[in-house]
Design a protein around this motif. Structure first.
Motif, short mmCIF file in Angstrom:
data_model
loop_
_atom_site.label_atom_id
_atom_site.label_comp_id
_atom_site.label_asym_id
_atom_site.label_seq_id
_atom_site.Cartn_x
_atom_site.Cartn_y
_atom_site.Cartn_z
N GLY A 1 0.82 -1.22 0.00
CA GLY A 1 0.00 0.00 0.00
C GLY A 1 0.84 1.26 0.00
N GLY B 1 -1.79 4.17 2.09
CA GLY B 1 -2.84 3.18 1.85
C GLY B 1 -4.21 3.83 2.02
N LYS B 2 -5.24 3.07 1.66
CA LYS B 2 -6.61 3.60 1.65
C LYS B 2 -7.08 4.02 3.05
CE LYS B 2 -11.07 2.18 -0.12
NZ LYS B 2 -11.78 0.92 -0.30
N ASP B 3 -6.56 3.34 4.09
CA ASP B 3 -7.00 3.66 5.45
C ASP B 3 -6.65 5.10 5.86
OD1 ASP B 3 -4.26 2.86 5.42
OD2 ASP B 3 -4.29 2.62 7.59
N ASN C 1 -5.47 -1.52 -0.09
CA ASN C 1 -6.22 -2.04 1.05
C ASN C 1 -6.10 -3.57 1.08
OD1 ASN C 1 -7.90 -2.00 3.29
ND2 ASN C 1 -9.77 -2.17 2.07
N LYS D 1 -8.88 -4.67 7.41
CA LYS D 1 -7.61 -4.56 6.69
C LYS D 1 -6.54 -5.34 7.44
CE LYS D 1 -5.41 -0.59 8.80
NZ LYS D 1 -4.02 -0.26 8.70
#
Ligand code: AQP
Length: 328
Positions: free
Chosen positions: A22, A146-148, A184, A194
């Motif tokens: 990520g 990353g998406k988080d 993710n 995740k």
């Protein structure tokens, strides 16, 4: 002038393939194109309880991982967050313009605070403000994450825009760089979550320093679903996740992979995936042994000295614009 990148990881636990796919691999790919700052964010780590000796050790270990992953200290600036005190100072300033409501909407606080507002730390709540300070201090154009971290990045943008509007332009408004694939990576045990360093289930994450046997065991135990075909179908997140990891580790296209696994079972996929992950990790795991502590400390000191110059200039400008001045 090159555009700038800032990103970081926390020295908590061990980095896993989610952190690598990520974030880290993009840091490496982008480092020559941008002027890059890669930070070990130890002040973020203390928003949850840490054992002091372990935190100290993990901080240096993370520097080792950055280098082994391919971050070149001759090209990028690598440093420890607490070595540049401007991070904490700017976080205080930004906390004066941030709003309770916007922090309350942050989902990571809800997850990590386990929904217990009474017991959750204030630092955990204000964590995204410190992250905004990290980024904005360096006049950052791009933040590979990353998406988080998407929601936190949006807050950083909002705070930069608010400050610039109310006091005059002091910050570049940063853009996120979230890779289209791999942003993710999911837990191997619960595809609703995740992959995470702090997951209580050790089988949920493949760590970058896991032994080949451990990697194979974790993949063998990974949950799948009741289907039988091996295809990239987002409505089947467990298999989709395994295939995504396979795709990123082998470089094979989705179509090639689907054709390759046609008529084969999940057991077959898991065996080949384990081989691919072990193979991918081998050179990295070899390189990690190359860096001794003295060499790492030297790189980190040099990095902090360089980072401090830029951070101080931004903070001085912020203080001047706000009328925050000391005695002359
Ligand atoms: N599962 C993931 N898939 C893709 N990217 C991920 N990242 C984290 N998990 C995944 C990205 O890795 C970078 C560094 O993360 P961090 O150290 O700041 O910690 P985190 O985001 O809180 O990740 P973890 O692994 O879940 O750590 P703990 O358990 O300590 O909270 C970030 O860019 C992140 O987006």
């Amino acid at each position: 002038m090159k555009r700038r990148i800032f990103s970081g990881a926390q020295p908590t636990g061990s980095l896993h393939i989610g952190n690598y796919l990520g974030a880290l691999r993009n840091w490496v790919d982008l480092q020559s194109e941008y002027e890059s700052f890669y930070c070990i964010v130890n002040l973020h780590a203390i928003t949850l309880p840490q054992d002091p000796a372990t935190l100290r050790q993990k901080t240096l270990d993370l520097a080792r991982i950055y280098l082994a992953a391919g971050i070149d200290p001759e090209v990028s600036t690598i440093f420890i967050q607490s070595d540049v005190s401007e991070h904490a100072e700017l976080a205080w300033v930004l906390s004066s313009i941030a709003r309770m409501g916007e922090l309350e909407r942050m989902t990571q606080f809800k997850d990590k605070g386990k929904g217990n507002r009474e017991r959750a730390g204030v630092g955990l709540f204000t964590y995204p403000i410190l992250m905004a300070a990290d980024i904005l201090l360096y006049q950052t154009h791009l933040v590979p994450v990353g998406k988080d971290q998407k929601q936190h990045l949006e807050l950083s943008r909002d705070l930069a825009e608010r400050f610039n509007r109310d006091y005059g332009t002091a910050f570049v408004v940063p853009d996120p760089f979230i890779p289209p694939v791999g942003a993710n990576i999911l837990s191997l045990q619960d595809p609703a979550k995740k992959m995470s360093k702090s997951d209580e289930n050790p089988n949920a994450s493949i760590f970058l320093l896991d032994e080949p046997d451990t990697i194979a065991k974790k993949i063998k135990r990974a949950v799948t679903d009741s289907g039988t075909t091996i295809v990239f179908d987002e409505s089947r997140p467990a298999i989709h996740n395994l295939l995504t990891i396979y795709h990123l580790m082998t470089g094979k296209s989705a179509n090639e992979i689907e054709v390759h696994f046609q008529g084969k079972g999940y057991g077959h996929l898991k065996t080949e995936l384990a081989e691919a992950v072990v193979e991918f990790m081998k050179p990295f795991q070899e390189r990690v042994k190359d860096f001794d502590d003295a060499h790492l400390n030297e790189i980190l000191k040099k990095g902090a000295a360089k980072a401090r110059i830029i951070a101080r200039a931004t903070l001085d400008d912020v203080y001047t614009k706000m009328g925050v001045v000391g005695a002359t």
